[in-house]
Design an enzyme around this catalytic site. Structure first.
Site, PDB file in Angstrom:
ATOM      1  N   HIS A  55       0.717  -1.275  -0.088  1.00 51.44           N
ATOM      2  CA  HIS A  55      -0.148  -0.097   0.022  1.00 51.44           C
ATOM      3  C   HIS A  55       0.864   1.275   0.040  1.00 51.44           C
ATOM      4  CE1 HIS A  55      -3.922  -1.838   1.760  1.00 51.44           C
ATOM      5  NE2 HIS A  55      -3.303  -2.533   1.005  1.00 51.44           N
ATOM      6  N   GLU A  57       0.802   3.852   1.720  1.00 53.27           N
ATOM      7  CA  GLU A  57       1.231   4.439   3.016  1.00 53.27           C
ATOM      8  C   GLU A  57       2.438   3.626   3.714  1.00 53.27           C
ATOM      9  OE1 GLU A  57      -3.363   4.877   3.034  1.00 53.27           O
ATOM     10  OE2 GLU A  57      -1.975   3.543   2.118  1.00 53.27           O
ATOM     11  N   CYS A  85      -6.645   2.270   5.254  1.00 55.84           N
ATOM     12  CA  CYS A  85      -7.366   0.974   5.593  1.00 55.84           C
ATOM     13  C   CYS A  85      -6.971   0.574   6.879  1.00 55.84           C
ATOM     14  CB  CYS A  85      -6.984  -0.066   4.585  1.00 55.84           C
ATOM     15  SG  CYS A  85      -5.215  -0.566   4.944  1.00 55.84           S
ATOM     16  N   CYS A  88      -3.020   0.216   7.161  1.00 58.18           N
ATOM     17  CA  CYS A  88      -2.338   1.452   7.094  1.00 58.18           C
ATOM     18  C   CYS A  88      -2.641   2.099   8.375  1.00 58.18           C
ATOM     19  CB  CYS A  88      -2.626   1.953   5.885  1.00 58.18           C
ATOM     20  SG  CYS A  88      -2.072   1.042   4.320  1.00 58.18           S
TER      21      CYS A  88
END
Length: 167
Positions: A55, A57, A85, A88
């Site tokens: 991801h 992040e 999410c 993260c």
């Protein structure tokens, strides 16, 4: 009209998101700023890397930690185009990032206030100041345009298959 520092950094996150789109990924981008400098950048790469952890992040946090030389990012700010999410959001709390600016919210999986609010959970030993809607229309439009194009591609492929064309 002069751009604010927050807008400047969100624009940088948007540029990261466009890198994701260019490789066929959901366009999510992130930057981490320390003392007025970007020290971590990331964009969504789950499909390309075949890795659930890829991801925007997580990538940006990993790079920022390497740059700072510590797992704590206590004097940093994160700018991300889509609400984090659960994974993260947990990483942001664990990294002790004090402030996160979010472009658009994620009503299906967001954990900065949409589904849950992990970032401001009082039960944790660290809470994050959350600011939402920064260049929100631009961030939201990018995601909508991406998914619209994806649906159109799927429709074109399925209609081609229905016409007897080979893949």
């Amino acid at each position: 009209m002069k751009m604010t520092a927050d807008e400047k950094y969100m624009k940088a996150a948007i540029r990261e998101a466009k890198k994701a789109w260019a490789i066929g990924e959901v366009p999510i981008g992130c930057v981490i700023v320390h003392e007025g400098r970007i020290i971590g950048r990331g964009y969504n790469r789950r499909m390309v890397d075949r890795n659930v952890l890829a991801h925007a992040e997580i990538t940006a946090i990993r790079k920022a930690c390497r740059k700072i030389g510590d797992w704590r990012l206590e004097n940093c700010e994160m700018y991300v185009t889509l609400e984090p999410c659960p994974m993260c959001a947990g990483a942001i709390v664990q990294a002790r990032i004090p402030r996160v600016c979010i472009g658009s919210m994620n009503p299906k999986a967001g954990c900065a206030g949409s589904v849950l609010n992990i970032l401001e959970e009082k039960g944790f030993n660290h809470q994050v100041k959350v600011e939402t809607g920064l260049l929100g229309e631009e961030c939201s439009r990018m995601l909508k345009d991406f998914f619209k194009a994806l649906r159109r591609q799927k429709k074109e492929r399925s209609s081609g298959e229905a016409d007897g064309e080979e893949k």
